[in-house]
Enzyme design. Structure first.
Site, PDB file in Angstrom:
ATOM      1  N   HIS A 116       0.812  -1.217   0.000  1.00 54.85           N
ATOM      2  CA  HIS A 116       0.000   0.000   0.000  1.00 54.85           C
ATOM      3  C   HIS A 116       0.848   1.270   0.000  1.00 54.85           C
ATOM      4  O   HIS A 116       0.303   2.366  -0.098  1.00 54.85           O
ATOM      5  CB  HIS A 116      -0.929   0.021   1.216  1.00 54.85           C
ATOM      6  CG  HIS A 116      -1.895  -1.115   1.262  1.00 54.85           C
ATOM      7  ND1 HIS A 116      -2.666  -1.488   0.173  1.00 54.85           N
ATOM      8  CD2 HIS A 116      -2.216  -1.986   2.261  1.00 54.85           C
ATOM      9  CE1 HIS A 116      -3.414  -2.531   0.504  1.00 54.85           C
ATOM     10  NE2 HIS A 116      -3.155  -2.854   1.760  1.00 54.85           N
ATOM     11  N   ASP A 158      -2.372 -11.129  -1.575  1.00 57.10           N
ATOM     12  CA  ASP A 158      -2.949 -10.557  -0.371  1.00 57.10           C
ATOM     13  C   ASP A 158      -4.409 -10.224  -0.679  1.00 57.10           C
ATOM     14  O   ASP A 158      -4.750  -9.932  -1.827  1.00 57.10           O
ATOM     15  CB  ASP A 158      -2.170  -9.285  -0.007  1.00 57.10           C
ATOM     16  CG  ASP A 158      -2.554  -8.696   1.332  1.00 57.10           C
ATOM     17  OD1 ASP A 158      -1.800  -8.906   2.299  1.00 57.10           O
ATOM     18  OD2 ASP A 158      -3.599  -8.010   1.409  1.00 57.10           O
ATOM     19  N   HIS A 160      -6.029  -7.665  -0.016  1.00 63.89           N
ATOM     20  CA  HIS A 160      -6.204  -6.252  -0.334  1.00 63.89           C
ATOM     21  C   HIS A 160      -5.420  -5.908  -1.604  1.00 63.89           C
ATOM     22  O   HIS A 160      -4.307  -6.391  -1.797  1.00 63.89           O
ATOM     23  CB  HIS A 160      -5.709  -5.382   0.823  1.00 63.89           C
ATOM     24  CG  HIS A 160      -6.346  -5.728   2.133  1.00 63.89           C
ATOM     25  ND1 HIS A 160      -5.690  -6.427   3.118  1.00 63.89           N
ATOM     26  CD2 HIS A 160      -7.595  -5.485   2.589  1.00 63.89           C
ATOM     27  CE1 HIS A 160      -6.509  -6.604   4.148  1.00 63.89           C
ATOM     28  NE2 HIS A 160      -7.660  -6.036   3.851  1.00 63.89           N
ATOM     29  N   ASP A 238      -4.450 -13.386   4.634  1.00 65.12           N
ATOM     30  CA  ASP A 238      -5.751 -12.785   4.913  1.00 65.12           C
ATOM     31  C   ASP A 238      -6.916 -13.216   4.024  1.00 65.12           C
ATOM     32  O   ASP A 238      -8.063 -12.879   4.346  1.00 65.12           O
ATOM     33  CB  ASP A 238      -5.650 -11.255   4.965  1.00 65.12           C
ATOM     34  CG  ASP A 238      -4.750 -10.654   3.913  1.00 65.12           C
ATOM     35  OD1 ASP A 238      -4.396 -11.358   2.957  1.00 65.12           O
ATOM     36  OD2 ASP A 238      -4.401  -9.464   4.048  1.00 65.12           O
TER      37      ASP A 238
END
Length: 320
Positions: A116, A158, A160, A238
């Site tokens: 990110h 991931d 995200h 995740d």
């Protein structure tokens, strides 16, 4: 297989902070039970290395504690000297893993996957973008050594989206970014990867693996008969069904099959893999650590297969 750690740099987080800082030391302890995994302390990335993917102003702000309150809130961590040092070591671990992977086929960072982080800011518990820095450094080293272009693939699984990575490599056709992620999960404003696959809440093993197979096939077809020279694999825990932030429903068996398919596909095409563990926010910390340990075990098996293909004895680890 070489695996790099930086868990000795523990951030002084406020009580009740939801980032699972304890998982890194637990994962290192668990990895230490596997004789096929060689644990090494992560080196620190230099300012010059960080500047390959980040704005110098931002590198200086992190190093010298000049981040604004708003920048610290977006990152999710308060600034401290240990925060800055941990961020450097996380990048250094992925750099070291990438170099080892180019030599041996597979290597790992027991943290990393800080996808990110943008060129000029951090976000979502990510200070510096370890994969972006390592990719550009490996390309520079390949050019310096052999005057060759190293094409890179980022396989980001991931839950995200890897928005910072996508933004950094937006206009760079030497790096292919693939992100398989939850459609309704953070970040809520996505960037455009070279290939984005959005998944609905509640996506389970079968649908996920089918989507992964299609995405990998698209990755290979985009490269024709010249596969990338290095892959960075963000193996987030995740997507697991018990993750607090994931919203998907993969079982532990589905997670292992995901890892196996990525590692096998890369090895079959002769693409070295630098693994980062990326996210994981499970309700049960021990279970989450076991999922990531299983990822490391599968990576070690892939590493052993690489050694066999190169005529090396995988039972004999190199000297420190």
């Amino acid at each position: 297989m070489q695996a790099y750690y930086s868990d000795q740099f523990v951030l002084p987080l406020p009580e009740g902070h939801r980032f699972p800082m304890a998982k890194y030391a637990l994962l290192r302890e668990r990895a230490g039970t596997d004789p096929g995994i060689r644990l090494l302390p992560a080196p620190a990335a230099s300012d010059g290395e960080l500047a390959l993917a980040h704005e110098p102003r931002y590198v200086t702000a992190v190093a010298e504690g000049l981040l604004s309150a708003a920048e610290q809130r977006e990152i999710g961590f308060p600034w401290s000297p240990r925060m800055a040092e941990r961020a450097r070591r996380s990048v250094g671990a992925t750099i070291a893993a990438a170099r080892a992977a180019l030599e041996e086929g597979v290597a790992a960072n027991l943290a990393g996957g800080t996808h990110h982080a943008y060129a000029g800011k951090g976000s979502g518990y990510c200070v510096f973008n370890d994969v972006a820095v390592a990719a550009r450094l490996m390309q520079a080293e390949a050019h310096r050594r052999a005057r060759r272009l190293l094409r890179v693939a980022v396989i980001d699984l991931d839950v995200h989206q890897g928005n910072g990575t996508a933004a950094i490599f937006k206009d760079d056709d030497t790096v292919f970014t693939l992100s398989l992620h939850g459609a309704r999960n953070f970040p809520f404003r996505k960037e455009a990867s070279d290939l984005d696959v959005e998944l609905p809440d509640g996506c389970s093993d079968e649908a996920y693996l089918q989507a992964l197979d299609r995405a990998l096939e698209a990755l290979w077809s985009r490269h024709g008969d010249r596969p990338p020279g290095l892959a960075f694999y963000l193996a987030g825990a995740d997507p697991h069904e018990n993750d607090r932030l994931g919203r998907l429903k993969l079982t532990a068996q589905g997670m292992a099959e995901r890892d196996r398919r990525v590692l096998d596909a890369c090895r079959q095409r002769g693409v070295p893999v630098a693994l980062s563990m990326a996210g994981g926010y499970g309700h049960d910390l021990a279970r989450m650590v076991e999922i990531q340990f299983r990822t490391l075990q599968l990576a070690q098996r892939s590493w052993a297969a690489w050694q066999a293909s190169m005529g090396r004895d995988a039972s004999r680890a190199p000297a420190a």
